[in-house]
Design a protein around this motif. Structure first.
Motif, PDB file in Angstrom:
ATOM      1  N   THR A 184       0.867  -1.193   0.000  1.00  0.00           N
ATOM      2  CA  THR A 184       0.000   0.000   0.000  1.00  0.00           C
ATOM      3  C   THR A 184       0.897   1.234   0.000  1.00  0.00           C
ATOM      4  OG1 THR A 184      -0.097   0.001   2.404  1.00  0.00           O
ATOM      5  CG2 THR A 184      -1.820  -1.231   1.257  1.00  0.00           C
ATOM      6  N   ASP A 185       0.309   2.377   0.267  1.00  0.00           N
ATOM      7  CA  ASP A 185       1.149   3.578   0.366  1.00  0.00           C
ATOM      8  C   ASP A 185       2.208   3.344   1.448  1.00  0.00           C
ATOM      9  OD1 ASP A 185       2.333   5.979   0.823  1.00  0.00           O
ATOM     10  OD2 ASP A 185       0.481   7.083   1.253  1.00  0.00           O
ATOM     11  N   ARG A 242       1.966   4.513   5.099  1.00  0.00           N
ATOM     12  CA  ARG A 242       1.088   3.934   6.117  1.00  0.00           C
ATOM     13  C   ARG A 242       1.750   2.726   6.766  1.00  0.00           C
ATOM     14  NH1 ARG A 242      -5.281   3.809   5.691  1.00  0.00           N
ATOM     15  NH2 ARG A 242      -4.856   4.182   7.892  1.00  0.00           N
ATOM     16  N   CYS A 290      -0.858   4.527  -3.794  1.00  0.00           N
ATOM     17  CA  CYS A 290      -1.159   3.163  -3.377  1.00  0.00           C
ATOM     18  C   CYS A 290      -1.628   2.311  -4.555  1.00  0.00           C
ATOM     19  CB  CYS A 290      -2.256   3.214  -2.313  1.00  0.00           C
ATOM     20  SG  CYS A 290      -2.827   1.580  -1.851  1.00  0.00           S
ATOM     21  N   VAL A 322      -3.256  -0.376  -4.559  1.00  0.00           N
ATOM     22  CA  VAL A 322      -4.628  -0.894  -4.365  1.00  0.00           C
ATOM     23  C   VAL A 322      -5.635   0.080  -4.972  1.00  0.00           C
ATOM     24  CG1 VAL A 322      -6.342  -1.583  -2.631  1.00  0.00           C
ATOM     25  CG2 VAL A 322      -3.908  -2.050  -2.239  1.00  0.00           C
ATOM     26  N   TRP A 323      -5.276   1.334  -4.951  1.00  0.00           N
ATOM     27  CA  TRP A 323      -6.199   2.358  -5.456  1.00  0.00           C
ATOM     28  C   TRP A 323      -6.550   2.124  -6.929  1.00  0.00           C
ATOM     29  CZ3 TRP A 323      -9.478   4.809  -2.856  1.00  0.00           C
ATOM     30  CH2 TRP A 323     -10.141   5.926  -3.385  1.00  0.00           C
ATOM     31  N   CYS A 353      -8.605   7.106   4.157  1.00  0.00           N
ATOM     32  CA  CYS A 353      -7.172   6.821   4.017  1.00  0.00           C
ATOM     33  C   CYS A 353      -6.367   8.039   4.475  1.00  0.00           C
ATOM     34  CB  CYS A 353      -6.868   6.482   2.572  1.00  0.00           C
ATOM     35  SG  CYS A 353      -5.125   6.206   2.182  1.00  0.00           S
ATOM     36  N   GLY A 385      -8.610   1.419   7.981  1.00  0.00           N
ATOM     37  CA  GLY A 385      -7.377   0.643   7.822  1.00  0.00           C
ATOM     38  C   GLY A 385      -7.286   0.057   6.421  1.00  0.00           C
ATOM     39  N   CYS A 386      -6.070  -0.313   6.047  1.00  0.00           N
ATOM     40  CA  CYS A 386      -5.872  -0.867   4.702  1.00  0.00           C
ATOM     41  C   CYS A 386      -6.627  -2.187   4.520  1.00  0.00           C
ATOM     42  CB  CYS A 386      -4.388  -1.075   4.431  1.00  0.00           C
ATOM     43  SG  CYS A 386      -3.507   0.492   4.269  1.00  0.00           S
ATOM     44  N   CYS A 428     -10.104  -1.356   3.614  1.00  0.00           N
ATOM     45  CA  CYS A 428     -10.131  -0.749   2.286  1.00  0.00           C
ATOM     46  C   CYS A 428      -9.983  -1.825   1.216  1.00  0.00           C
ATOM     47  CB  CYS A 428      -8.998   0.271   2.204  1.00  0.00           C
ATOM     48  SG  CYS A 428      -8.847   1.080   0.613  1.00  0.00           S
ATOM     49  N   LYS A 429      -9.090  -2.773   1.465  1.00  0.00           N
ATOM     50  CA  LYS A 429      -8.849  -3.849   0.502  1.00  0.00           C
ATOM     51  C   LYS A 429     -10.037  -4.796   0.393  1.00  0.00           C
ATOM     52  CE  LYS A 429      -3.810  -4.180   0.756  1.00  0.00           C
ATOM     53  NZ  LYS A 429      -2.691  -4.945   1.360  1.00  0.00           N
TER      54      LYS A 429
HETATM   55 FE1  SF4 Z   1      -4.202   2.104  -0.046  1.00  0.00          FE
HETATM   56 FE2  SF4 Z   1      -6.661   1.910   0.902  1.00  0.00          FE
HETATM   57 FE3  SF4 Z   1      -4.528   1.630   2.502  1.00  0.00          FE
HETATM   58 FE4  SF4 Z   1      -5.134   3.983   1.527  1.00  0.00          FE
HETATM   59  S1  SF4 Z   1      -6.383   2.796   2.911  1.00  0.00           S
HETATM   60  S2  SF4 Z   1      -3.097   3.079   1.599  1.00  0.00           S
HETATM   61  S3  SF4 Z   1      -5.901   3.465  -0.495  1.00  0.00           S
HETATM   62  S4  SF4 Z   1      -5.132   0.297   0.832  1.00  0.00           S
END
Ligand code: SF4
Ligand code: TRP
Length: 405
Positions: free
Chosen positions: A296-297, A300, A312, A314-315, A334, A340-341, A344-345
């Motif tokens: 991810t980014d 983070r 990121c 995933v985006w 985010c 949390g990632c 989001c995932k």
């Molecule tokens: Fe990536 Fe989503 Fe995590 Fe942000 S919250 S770093 S967009 S995975």
């Protein structure tokens, strides 16, 4: 412009070098499925093309060929509308490739960008072979065999279609003049009926004497509307219209597929060779694991560190799968570390699983009915071969090869 194929036929092929993945689905297959509603489509497994790079270990080709067709069908390619076939089962492609090789200057092939690019990029294989140099010409033979008007391809293949056009032009230039061309043209014109024949002659005259391109379009439209003239007469009349002689192999146009935004699970483009793909046959656990372990980014590190979606990988998946409102909410979460990632995932995981579910269900059905799949392929090969035999007959004839009759 007038030497460009006027027909409604689409042709495209895919190399059987492994499992189909989401990149193929979003980048190619969805487009094929769309096209089959408005065009006469021919889609084929380019197994000879796969051999140009996988000649040392062709086992992957044998494994992938039928599975590839199954995945096409499961994704929605409709064998009732599109003709599906396997390149090596139509030996006429090899003959056309050979015959076209006679008129193809070596420099044209050496200049195709993919020739040098791939040789430099693919270090583990020796691609300084005769077969690999001829790759784009074999592709040209595939296309010209069906006199396809349109070829859906990605950016990297546009140069191959361009080469195909040049080879077609050269071919028509050498072989397009028939000894009794004028007589045949006159016979064809008389089949158009008195009024249309006059309009056609008129348009031809205006175009050839005054360069009136509008008249040329009128001539084209007129020919398009003729129902009772044969394909070869149609081509003669097209050639006569612009003064070029008969067009035996019409020039195709690329239909550039907007490249898929589908990233791989490492943020690079999804590709088998990067080992970052999600296959159409990937099971739920594996999809979950691959997405959940994605980078991810880098900012983070902890759950409480804010991030930036634009940094990121995933985006990129959210761009493909997630609606605007949800995306806004996630981006906000985010940036403020309020989500949390893992959460989001989860959206991505759910979307992919939902997309793959019906496809995998159909794959399972086809795998349980392999003889059904084989008859689809057999029928497609037969239909393709009919077209190929007509073309190759014509080509043999104009190239002086009448020995067999
Ligand atoms: Fe990536 Fe989503 Fe995590 Fe942000 S919250 S770093 S967009 S995975
Ligand atoms: N070269 C194409 C690819 O790698 C596959 C292919 C072979 C093809 N013959 C074709 C595509 C004819 C379009 C038309 O993707």
């Amino acid at each position: 412009m007038n030497t460009i194929s006027q027909n409604n036929r689409v042709l495209s092929g895919m190399r059987p070098t492994g499992l189909l993945h989401l990149g193929h689905y979003h980048g190619v297959l969805k487009n094929w499925i769309e096209l089959q509603h408005s065009y006469e489509c021919f889609y084929f497994v380019a197994d000879w093309h796969a051999l140009t790079t996988h000649y040392e270990d062709p086992s992957i080709i044998a494994e992938s060929t039928r599975d590839m067709v199954i995945d096409w069908l499961a994704a929605g390619v409709n064998p009732g509308t599109a003709t599906l076939f396997i390149q090596s089962r139509i030996p006429e492609h090899a003959e056309l490739h050979l015959l076209l090789s006679m008129i193809t200057p070596l420099g044209w092939l050496e200049r195709v960008p993919s020739f040098k690019d791939q040789q430099e990029k693919i270090k583990d294989k020796d691609l300084s072979t005769y077969g690999f140099l001829g790759y784009p010409l074999l592709q040209g033979a595939d296309i010209l065999m069906y006199k396809a008007g349109f070829v859906p391809v990605g950016e990297d293949q546009v140069a191959h279609v361009e080469l195909t056009r040049e080879v077609a032009r050269r071919f028509n230039h050498f072989y397009g003049s028939e000894p009794d061309f004028e007589n045949k043209v006159n016979a064809a014109i008389s089949k158009m009926g008195h009024k249309n024949a006059r309009l056609y002659q008129d348009a031809r005259k205006r175009y050839q004497e005054q360069g009136d391109t509008e008249a040329l379009s009128i001539g084209h439209a007129l020919l398009e509307s003729q129902q009772n003239i044969s394909l070869s007469d149609h081509e003669r009349l097209l050639g006569y219209l612009d003064g070029e002689g008969r067009i035996i192999l019409p020039e195709p146009q690329s239909l550039l597929t907007v490249s898929s935004k589908m990233p791989g699970v490492d943020g690079q483009k999804m590709s088998k060779s990067y080992n970052n793909m999600i296959a159409l046959r990937e099971d739920e656990d594996s999809v979950t694991r691959k997405i959940k372990t994605m980078p991810t980014d880098p900012a983070r590190v902890r759950r409480t560190d804010p991030g930036d979606p634009n940094k990121c990988p995933v985006w990129e998946f959210h761009q493909v799968y997630t609606d605007e409102d949800t995306k806004e909410k996630l981006a906000q979460g985010c940036r403020t570390a309020s989500i949390g990632c893992i959460d989001c995932k989860q959206y991505v995981v759910d979307s992919i699983i939902e997309e793959l579910k019906p496809i995998q269900q159909r794959i399972k059905e086809y795998l349980g009915d392999l003889s059904g799949v084989d008859s689809i392929i057999n029928e497609g090969c037969e239909a393709a071969r009919d077209v190929a035999q007509d073309t190759i007959e014509e080509v043999r004839k104009v190239m002086g090869l009448t020995g067999r009759r």
